[in-house]
Design a protein around this motif. Structure first.
Motif, mmCIF file in Angstrom:
data_model
loop_
_atom_site.group_PDB
_atom_site.id
_atom_site.type_symbol
_atom_site.label_atom_id
_atom_site.label_comp_id
_atom_site.label_asym_id
_atom_site.label_seq_id
_atom_site.Cartn_x
_atom_site.Cartn_y
_atom_site.Cartn_z
ATOM 1 N N THR A 308 -8.493 -1.302 -12.981
ATOM 2 C CA THR A 308 -8.305 0.000 -13.626
ATOM 3 C C THR A 308 -8.371 1.110 -12.592
ATOM 4 O O THR A 308 -7.834 2.178 -12.791
ATOM 5 C CB THR A 308 -9.385 0.249 -14.694
ATOM 6 N N SER A 309 -9.033 0.870 -11.491
ATOM 7 C CA SER A 309 -9.016 1.868 -10.421
ATOM 8 C C SER A 309 -8.158 1.296 -9.308
ATOM 9 O O SER A 309 -8.590 0.456 -8.543
ATOM 10 C CB SER A 309 -10.430 2.144 -9.918
ATOM 11 N N GLN A 310 -6.910 1.767 -9.298
ATOM 12 C CA GLN A 310 -5.928 1.167 -8.427
ATOM 13 C C GLN A 310 -6.096 1.615 -6.980
ATOM 14 O O GLN A 310 -6.813 2.557 -6.690
ATOM 15 C CB GLN A 310 -4.524 1.504 -8.915
ATOM 16 N N LYS A 349 4.089 0.774 3.427
ATOM 17 C CA LYS A 349 5.443 0.813 2.858
ATOM 18 C C LYS A 349 5.780 2.251 2.458
ATOM 19 O O LYS A 349 4.869 3.068 2.233
ATOM 20 C CB LYS A 349 5.521 -0.108 1.644
ATOM 21 N N PRO A 350 7.081 2.590 2.381
ATOM 22 C CA PRO A 350 7.437 3.943 1.937
ATOM 23 C C PRO A 350 6.949 4.159 0.501
ATOM 24 O O PRO A 350 7.032 3.254 -0.330
ATOM 25 C CB PRO A 350 8.969 3.949 1.989
ATOM 26 N N VAL A 351 6.441 5.342 0.258
ATOM 27 C CA VAL A 351 5.890 5.641 -1.072
ATOM 28 C C VAL A 351 6.567 6.897 -1.618
ATOM 29 O O VAL A 351 6.689 7.897 -0.924
ATOM 30 C CB VAL A 351 4.363 5.884 -0.995
ATOM 31 N N SER A 352 7.037 6.795 -2.850
ATOM 32 C CA SER A 352 7.599 7.960 -3.520
ATOM 33 C C SER A 352 6.446 8.709 -4.205
ATOM 34 O O SER A 352 5.806 8.184 -5.106
ATOM 35 C CB SER A 352 8.640 7.523 -4.547
ATOM 36 N N VAL A 353 6.197 9.914 -3.732
ATOM 37 C CA VAL A 353 5.044 10.676 -4.227
ATOM 38 C C VAL A 353 5.507 11.644 -5.316
ATOM 39 O O VAL A 353 6.467 12.393 -5.134
ATOM 40 C CB VAL A 353 4.390 11.474 -3.080
ATOM 41 N N LYS A 354 4.809 11.597 -6.430
ATOM 42 C CA LYS A 354 5.106 12.509 -7.535
ATOM 43 C C LYS A 354 4.018 13.588 -7.545
ATOM 44 O O LYS A 354 2.876 13.333 -7.916
ATOM 45 C CB LYS A 354 5.086 11.726 -8.844
ATOM 46 N N PHE A 404 -4.417 20.150 -7.914
ATOM 47 C CA PHE A 404 -3.237 19.492 -7.353
ATOM 48 C C PHE A 404 -3.430 17.981 -7.415
ATOM 49 O O PHE A 404 -4.521 17.474 -7.128
ATOM 50 C CB PHE A 404 -3.031 19.918 -5.894
ATOM 51 N N TYR A 405 -2.354 17.277 -7.769
ATOM 52 C CA TYR A 405 -2.410 15.818 -7.870
ATOM 53 C C TYR A 405 -1.213 15.215 -7.130
ATOM 54 O O TYR A 405 -0.114 15.772 -7.154
ATOM 55 C CB TYR A 405 -2.338 15.371 -9.328
ATOM 56 N N VAL A 406 -1.457 14.074 -6.479
ATOM 57 C CA VAL A 406 -0.342 13.265 -5.959
ATOM 58 C C VAL A 406 -0.471 11.867 -6.553
ATOM 59 O O VAL A 406 -1.539 11.271 -6.537
ATOM 60 C CB VAL A 406 -0.310 13.193 -4.412
ATOM 61 N N THR A 407 0.623 11.407 -7.107
ATOM 62 C CA THR A 407 0.639 10.116 -7.775
ATOM 63 C C THR A 407 1.727 9.265 -7.145
ATOM 64 O O THR A 407 2.837 9.754 -6.911
ATOM 65 C CB THR A 407 0.933 10.302 -9.279
ATOM 66 N N SER A 408 1.388 8.002 -6.868
ATOM 67 C CA SER A 408 2.411 7.106 -6.301
ATOM 68 C C SER A 408 2.889 6.191 -7.415
ATOM 69 O O SER A 408 3.260 6.655 -8.472
ATOM 70 C CB SER A 408 1.827 6.341 -5.116
ATOM 71 N N GLU A 409 2.847 4.898 -7.173
ATOM 72 C CA GLU A 409 3.307 3.985 -8.206
ATOM 73 C C GLU A 409 2.211 3.722 -9.237
ATOM 74 O O GLU A 409 2.415 3.006 -10.202
ATOM 75 C CB GLU A 409 3.749 2.667 -7.563
ATOM 76 N N ASN A 410 1.065 4.289 -9.019
ATOM 77 C CA ASN A 410 -0.061 4.040 -9.912
ATOM 78 C C ASN A 410 0.021 4.901 -11.164
ATOM 79 O O ASN A 410 0.712 5.908 -11.202
ATOM 80 C CB ASN A 410 -1.372 4.325 -9.189
ATOM 81 N N ARG A 411 -0.723 4.457 -12.152
ATOM 82 C CA ARG A 411 -0.733 5.186 -13.421
ATOM 83 C C ARG A 411 -1.515 6.486 -13.265
ATOM 84 O O ARG A 411 -1.130 7.522 -13.793
ATOM 85 C CB ARG A 411 -1.385 4.280 -14.470
ATOM 86 N N GLU A 412 -2.616 6.396 -12.548
ATOM 87 C CA GLU A 412 -3.451 7.581 -12.331
ATOM 88 C C GLU A 412 -3.127 8.194 -10.965
ATOM 89 O O GLU A 412 -2.551 7.535 -10.109
ATOM 90 C CB GLU A 412 -4.926 7.180 -12.370
#
Lengths: 624, 227
Positions: A308-310, A349-354, A404-412
């Motif tokens: 749950t904590s990725q 690996k390359p990460v797409s940051v949202k 401010f938040y940065v999210t990658s492939e994770n849910r949180e």
């Protein structure tokens, strides 16, 4: 780690953990003794909370029993021989571990193992009756509780090189008393220092080396093969304490959160099938699973990881926010980021940051900005945009916080940062004339409704005028209705930091140059008359602004409004058509003609004759 | 009271410093002063400020003096007194750039057109006009030519360009445009001259004019390419 975490207290005395959240596991084992005995060896659970990791194991299968015949016997009532024996039972009920991550590289921890030792000795007892003496077998049992303590620390030189140092049996605690005879059978707990190096010299290749001062070594080599959602690894662990030597091969398959491992222990040393009192008295045992009386064994280990904590893939380096925010500059926030962050990609690996943000008191929900791809181990600048509702209004300056938040492939979100931010009042202005346009637009509905109402009273004039004069006539009438008769009111603090919205200027019946220009521009623009601000920057102490508006007349039609060609200027529209624009000095409130003349005087003198437009001391700013 | 007197003297001096004395008037000469809408007669011995536009009818002329110069505006011409000043090439370039800034607004998202159709009779008229607008434009170009002929080439070019914008029909006057394009070349304003000749090329020209324009364009191309 995940494949062998259930052996944590044996192979990992410092409780070093890479469990991100929660792992549970079960271990079955079968020992290939003359009679194969299979057991549930252990149930374990590991949990990470913040920087702390906890481990708890219940181990019903970790025991060792000996039943040893004494060289003594008695003759029973039926004349049979009753032999005497000694029963030794060692049981590890449970173990627990705790570790704390002091920094990204350093952690420390300890493990506890709880043992129960039970020793039963048969002895000869005498029973006296009236006429005889009878010998009987008596049994005396003594128990000892043992808390075995191991402490240590781990240091990560790099993500692929770790040093672990631990000490055991320095702080052990005992509860119980034993006779001198039974003391000889106690679990051996020699003080021991353990130094281990865990490395990954090549991607997905593990090589570990371990040395113990009690004279034991271990060498482990492993290789992992990764697939899309699964991985498979093979390991071989050689161990030796120079009396007991063996190898422990294992094969592990992991799919998603599930991990299954099959391993075995194959002893090279000669295994003693039976133990003798003399042998146990002299050397005893120190390990319930691996000792010189152990048999080859096979084990199946099943683990389930709950994540749950990725894993954090990206992290903020810093966030640059403005000292304050002007909430009325709504459209500007769409075009320009209100903050810029530097974000590092921690992964390989390359990460797409949202990116997303939320400003307390401004946003009711998260505002997402465009995604940015960050290369492995690289740092990138990420802009944060926001939206301020058209309905937002505050008459006071307020301190708020921008999250401010940065999210990658994770849910949180992988990371978040909070920064304080001053939110200016809705009337606040930064002194840039180009930003007055936001005050013009804010009251468009009010301006349009009011302008139409005012113009409706002049229907007869519109009915008798040529079509090309429509803009000019509307502008003239609105000036007379709105600006004529107003008061000139300077800003409260004699500064340029406050601008009234058009409805406020109408309400208070006055304002300074920017208030009056904003008000008139809003009315003009709301009915389709193009306007532009003229910003006079010649004096840094007090800048001045007035209006230019498009009459929509062609140069050939100039004679309809003036015989003096100095009173207008020709400007092209986007179609390349040339139109007549005239200036209005909005602080000249007596009438339209005077405002026009004053505007011409100022514009011709400062913008044209003194070359202000070319030198940059005068600037024309289109409102839309 | 003293303050008012001092202010009056300073203002008078200031006005005088930017004014010219009318030395001679011959025929019908009119003036448009400041932002006024009325043309008025000019009389000898009076002062005219730099915000005045002078207009001479056929057979009329006016002679001005002041600020170290004497200038005669010949018949059938109009001239802003403000143009009677020396200007450096740098100032001229700045002024030309400024005209471009003024005349070309930043692009708007959509250009507005009139949103209401109005029907009715045009009663606005041009009841106070002394001259039709086209005629005034031609007179202004004549005035600008006279400026150039008297050595005020820089302000002459500016006056001509302003006239082209405010009186669009004058843009079709090939003779005048060729004259001012030549002035630009003489001042080594090759880029500006090239643009001007390129626009002139699209006008209705006679053979001689066409040849002249082509020759000048080729020459300017070489100059601009550094050959």
């Amino acid at each position: 780690m995940n494949k062998d975490f259930i052996f944590s207290t044996e192979s990992n005395p410092t409780n070093f953990s890479s469990v991100k959240d929660l792992a549970i596991g079960v271990l079955f084992g079968a020992e290939f003794a003359p009679q194969i005995a299979s057991n549930l060896y252990a149930l374990g659970i590991a949990k990470t909370i913040g920087r702390s990791n906890f481990f708890l194991r219940y181990s019903p299968g970790f025991f060792k029993e000996f039943s040893l015949q004494k060289n003594q016997s008695i003759v029973g009532n039926d004349s049979s021989d009753i032999s005497l024996k000694t029963d030794l039972k060692y049981q590890e009920y449970f173990s627990a571990g705790y570790s704390y991550k002091i920094s990204e590289k350093l952690s420390g921890g300890f493990t506890l193992n709880y043992f129960n030792e039970e020793f039963s000795q048969d002895a000869i007892g005498a029973v006296f009756s009236d006429s005889s003496l009878t010998l009987i077998r008596e049994n005396e049992t003594e128990t000892m509780k043992l808390w075995k303590v191991q402490v240590g620390t781990d240091y990560l030189f790099t993500p692929s090189l770790r040093l672990s140092i631990s000490a055991s049996n320095f702080l052990n605690m005992k509860n119980g008393s034993l006779s001198e005879t039974n003391k000889a059978f106690e679990l051996r707990t020699p003080k021991n220092l353990r130094i281990a190096i865990y490395s990954e010299p090549y991607p997905q290749v593990e090589m570990n080396f371990l040395y113990e001062t009690k004279k034991a070594v271990q060498v482990c080599v492993g290789k992992t093969f990764s697939f899309d959602k699964s991985s498979f690894s093979l390991d071989a662990n050689y161990f030796s304490d120079f009396s007991l030597t063996g190898i422990q091969p294992s094969a592990t398959f992991r799919y998603g959160n599930i991990c299954a491992s099959l391993s075995g222990v194959l002893y090279f040393s000669k295994i003693q099938r039976t133990a003798s009192l003399t042998d146990l008295t002299s050397s005893g045992i120190s390990n319930l699973v691996n000792n010189k009386y152990s048999s080859n064994k096979a084990m199946i280990n099943l683990s389930y990881l709950i994540n749950t904590s990725q894993e954090k893939l990206v992290q903020f380096v810093d966030v640059v926010v403005p000292t304050s925010l002007f909430p009325t500059f709504t459209e500007r926030f769409v075009d320009e980021p209100f903050a810029v962050a530097r974000v590092v990609n921690l992964s390989d690996k390359p990460v797409s940051v949202k990116p997303s943000s939320k400003i307390d008191k401004i946003n009711s929900e998260l505002i997402y900005s465009p995604n940015v791809v960050v290369q492995p181990k690289d740092t990138a600048s990420i802009p944060f945009y926001t939206i301020v509702s058209e309905q937002y209004f505050s008459s006071r300056h307020e301190i708020s916080f921008a999250n401010f938040y940065v999210t990658s492939e994770n849910r949180e979100a992988d990371d978040e940062v909070q920064k304080p931010l001053l939110i200016n009042s809705s009337n606040a202005w930064d002194g840039e004339v180009s930003n007055l346009r936001y005050f013009v637009k804010k009251d468009f509905d009010f301006s349009a409704a009011t302008a139409k109402g005012l113009l409706a009273k002049h229907k007869i004039e519109f009915d008798t005028v040529t079509a090309s004069l429509l803009n000019f006539l509307q502008a003239k009438i609105l000036f007379a209705e709105i600006i004529t008769g107003m008061l000139y009111i300077a800003d409260p603090l004699a500064s340029n930091d406050r601008v009234q919205f058009p409805h406020e200027t109408i309400d208070v019946k006055g304002g300074d140059c920017d208030d009056l220009s904003v008000c008139l521009a809003s009315f003009y623009e709301s009915i389709g008359i193009e306007t532009a601000f003229v910003d006079y920057k010649t004096n840094e102490q007090s800048r001045h602004v007035h209006l230019l508006f498009n009459t929509n007349l062609s140069p050939a039609e100039a004679g309809l409004i003036t015989q003096n060609d100095k009173k207008y200027y020709i400007r092209k529209n986007s179609l390349g058509e040339e139109k007549i624009w005239i200036p209005l000095e909005t602080t000249e409130r007596s009438n339209f003609a005077n405002a026009w003349e004053k505007g011409v005087e100022k514009f011709s003198n400062e913008a044209l004759d003194q070359l202000g437009l070319a030198k940059g001391t005068v600037q024309i700013i289109e409102i839309y | 009271m003293n303050k008012i007197m001092i202010l009056t003297v300073v203002l008078a001096f200031s006005l005088f410093a930017q004014s010219y004395k009318v030395e001679k008037v011959q025929g019908n000469v009119k003036a448009l002063i400041g932002n006024s809408e009325q043309w008025v007669d000019v009389k000898e011995g009076t002062m005219v400020s730099s915000s005045t536009v002078l207009l001479t009818n056929k057979n009329a002329l006016i002679m001005l003096s002041g600020r170290g110069i004497k200038f005669t505006l010949k018949p059938s011409a109009a001239l802003s007194v403000n143009s009677l000043k020396r200007m450096t090439i740098d100032e001229l370039l700045l002024a030309l750039a400024m005209e471009e800034i003024l005349s070309t607004p930043a692009k708007r998202s959509s250009d507005k057109t009139m949103n209401t159709a109005i029907y009715g009779t045009d009663e606005s008229g041009n009841k106070t006009a002394v001259l039709p607008a086209n005629t005034l434009g031609d007179l202004k170009l004549n005035g600008a030519r006279q400026l150039a002929d008297n050595g005020y080439k820089e302000t002459a070019i500016l006056a001509a360009k302003e006239t082209y914008r405010k009186y669009p029909t004058t843009q079709k006057n090939a003779v005048t445009r060729l004259f001012f394009a030549e002035q630009m070349m003489n001042l080594s304003l090759y880029g500006e001259a090239f643009t001007e000749y390129t626009e002139i090329q699209n006008l209705q020209l006679n053979d001689t004019q066409t040849k002249e324009v082509q020759t000048k364009i080729e020459l300017l191309k070489k100059k601009l390419s550094g050959m």
